[in-house]
Write an enzyme that holds these catalytic residues in place. Sequence first.
Site, PDB file in Angstrom:
ATOM      1  N   GLY A  23       6.266   7.921   1.054  1.00 53.30           N
ATOM      2  CA  GLY A  23       5.588   8.112   1.722  1.00 53.30           C
ATOM      3  C   GLY A  23       5.904   6.871   2.522  1.00 53.30           C
ATOM      4  O   GLY A  23       6.162   6.255   1.998  1.00 53.30           O
ATOM      5  N   GLY A  25       3.933   4.792   5.190  1.00 58.60           N
ATOM      6  CA  GLY A  25       1.855   4.337   5.917  1.00 58.60           C
ATOM      7  C   GLY A  25       2.070   3.176   6.764  1.00 58.60           C
ATOM      8  O   GLY A  25       3.478   2.298   6.378  1.00 58.60           O
ATOM      9  N   GLY A  26       0.960   2.890   7.744  1.00 49.11           N
ATOM     10  CA  GLY A  26       0.828   1.414   8.135  1.00 49.11           C
ATOM     11  C   GLY A  26       1.316   0.239   6.481  1.00 49.11           C
ATOM     12  O   GLY A  26       1.631  -0.990   7.704  1.00 49.11           O
ATOM     13  N   PHE A  27       0.732   0.149   5.906  1.00 45.10           N
ATOM     14  CA  PHE A  27       0.896  -0.262   4.292  1.00 45.10           C
ATOM     15  C   PHE A  27       2.027  -0.574   3.996  1.00 45.10           C
ATOM     16  O   PHE A  27       1.921  -1.527   3.779  1.00 45.10           O
ATOM     17  CB  PHE A  27      -0.250  -0.557   3.089  1.00 45.10           C
ATOM     18  CG  PHE A  27       0.386   0.587   2.420  1.00 45.10           C
ATOM     19  CD1 PHE A  27       1.135   0.826   1.929  1.00 45.10           C
ATOM     20  CD2 PHE A  27       0.386   2.000   3.293  1.00 45.10           C
ATOM     21  CE1 PHE A  27       1.447   2.039   1.267  1.00 45.10           C
ATOM     22  CE2 PHE A  27      -0.108   3.235   2.782  1.00 45.10           C
ATOM     23  CZ  PHE A  27       1.094   3.048   1.998  1.00 45.10           C
ATOM     24  N   GLY A  28       2.135   0.009   4.108  1.00 45.46           N
ATOM     25  CA  GLY A  28       3.874   0.174   3.908  1.00 45.46           C
ATOM     26  C   GLY A  28       5.026   1.316   3.189  1.00 45.46           C
ATOM     27  O   GLY A  28       3.993   2.106   3.829  1.00 45.46           O
ATOM     28  N   VAL A  30       6.037   4.355  -0.132  1.00 50.08           N
ATOM     29  CA  VAL A  30       5.655   4.642  -1.618  1.00 50.08           C
ATOM     30  C   VAL A  30       7.225   5.632  -2.027  1.00 50.08           C
ATOM     31  O   VAL A  30       6.995   5.987  -1.167  1.00 50.08           O
ATOM     32  CB  VAL A  30       4.556   5.499  -1.565  1.00 50.08           C
ATOM     33  CG1 VAL A  30       4.427   5.838  -3.546  1.00 50.08           C
ATOM     34  CG2 VAL A  30       3.203   4.584  -1.530  1.00 50.08           C
ATOM     35  N   LYS A  45       4.525   1.292  -4.924  1.00 48.57           N
ATOM     36  CA  LYS A  45       3.920   0.782  -4.320  1.00 48.57           C
ATOM     37  C   LYS A  45       4.544  -0.573  -3.587  1.00 48.57           C
ATOM     38  O   LYS A  45       4.164  -1.491  -3.945  1.00 48.57           O
ATOM     39  CB  LYS A  45       2.572   0.612  -3.629  1.00 48.57           C
ATOM     40  CG  LYS A  45       1.671   0.029  -2.819  1.00 48.57           C
ATOM     41  CD  LYS A  45      -0.012   0.263  -2.682  1.00 48.57           C
ATOM     42  CE  LYS A  45      -0.513   0.252  -0.974  1.00 48.57           C
ATOM     43  NZ  LYS A  45      -1.703   0.747  -0.871  1.00 48.57           N
ATOM     44  N   ASP A 138     -12.035   4.601   0.489  1.00 54.21           N
ATOM     45  CA  ASP A 138     -11.428   5.732   1.125  1.00 54.21           C
ATOM     46  C   ASP A 138     -10.305   6.728   0.352  1.00 54.21           C
ATOM     47  O   ASP A 138      -9.496   7.182   0.580  1.00 54.21           O
ATOM     48  CB  ASP A 138      -9.660   4.395   1.181  1.00 54.21           C
ATOM     49  CG  ASP A 138      -9.208   5.686   2.749  1.00 54.21           C
ATOM     50  OD1 ASP A 138      -9.752   5.744   2.993  1.00 54.21           O
ATOM     51  OD2 ASP A 138      -7.867   4.727   2.738  1.00 54.21           O
TER      52      ASP A 138
END
Length: 449
Positions: A23, A25-28, A30, A45, A138
């Site tokens: 998957g 997302g904005g962070f990076g 996985v 991650k 979160d």
Amino acid sequence: MALTSNKTELSADDFLEKWDLLGSGGFGCVYKARHKLWSFDVAIKRLHDGVGTEKALYEEASHMDEASSEFVVRVYGFFKEGNAMRKGIVMEFMRGGSIQSLQKDLSGPPPSALAFRLAHQVALAINFLHLKGLMHQDLKPSNVLLNDDLNAKLADFGLSRVSTSTFNNKDKMTGEIGGSYKYMPPEAFEVSYKPVRAFDIYSYGILLWSIVTGEEPYPGKDYSLVELKIPKGDRPQDICQKEVEGLKELVGLMKSCWVNEPSERPAAKECCKVTESLFSRHETGISDAVHYVKKRLDSQTNNQHSNTPVAFSCPFQPPESKLHDEADHAGFENPLRSFQQLQLKTDVVSTDPVTVSLEKMNDTDKAKFVDTKRAALIQSVSEVLAIAEELGSMVHGETYSLIEVKQTSQERMRVLYQRTFRSGGVIVKAAFYDALKKHHPNLVEDLGR
């Protein structure tokens, strides 16, 4: 705590292979990868280029390491990629996915025993985190991961930070307020808000709602609308309280967690006391519930290859969505509406199991059939041992032995009702119905008329 002092730094080129994207997302991103020397899979991650800092990555891993427990995903170390300085966190790989993926795969909530265990395990994780002076900030279904046996562990500590109590919120805290907006408490929408532990408790309340209903809160509502409605007291739709033991108490805990005033929310320790008590009532059914879910997921995987649709139904069902005027209600639940005003969403709408089409019955209908036809089934079912054997682990060994020594089919059926159906709930009754239809198709058809 400096995680670098006791965690290994790995070279991706030397130790990691068979990378698969799980998957992003904005962070990076996985990934799942195979560790060549350890001979097992790990999760990694990795930040996108130019996103965040190496310091932030180490801080997240340090928080996870400090909160290391049975209910937090384990950190193994770091890796660097080739000669570049790009680094990532090497973590425990959770084969069961997440609560979010489970809801998607089941097209709804999990069986009640599993739902109560998930609620308790998340509460334990939050309590342990808070006792360590940390908070997650979160909490949501995608951040609660599941292992092979569907036990829950918290992940994604990118927003985690040192916490304070709700009565001591003047401490200096750096960084922007994070968290997915549908799980954020009303006070978090204020510009001057500084996070405290009550933030996690509110998010836990919304998470409980999602676990029980299998749905996303405020579907289709954007940030600005949620920001407007939440401080006014609007919350997700009420849960129709079916005959599931402990559901009323769990709903009560959920609502106490999401009250507007942070100081009135229970501490994580109080949540644990409630969830432990509730799960203890369902613990004997957890092995059957996990087996049921795994069987369903395996069936779904197999049917994906044959393009055959698979229908799922579970003991918990969310209320039917209502159509409201956007300006007045915005799709939120009016807190004054009673449970009696809600309609239960099921695959087949029927209040009389006798008139339900046998070809379209869901598990709830099948359980009702077994309950309402109890007397007739006790008198008429002859293949009791064959059916009990087909139910497998759903019938405990002691119960099966007791069935074997009974002289008549009627006595054997009474044992099933008293010792298996009473504790097993919808899952076991539905499985019994399926086996009954296989061994006594004419009887099922006659009783269904």
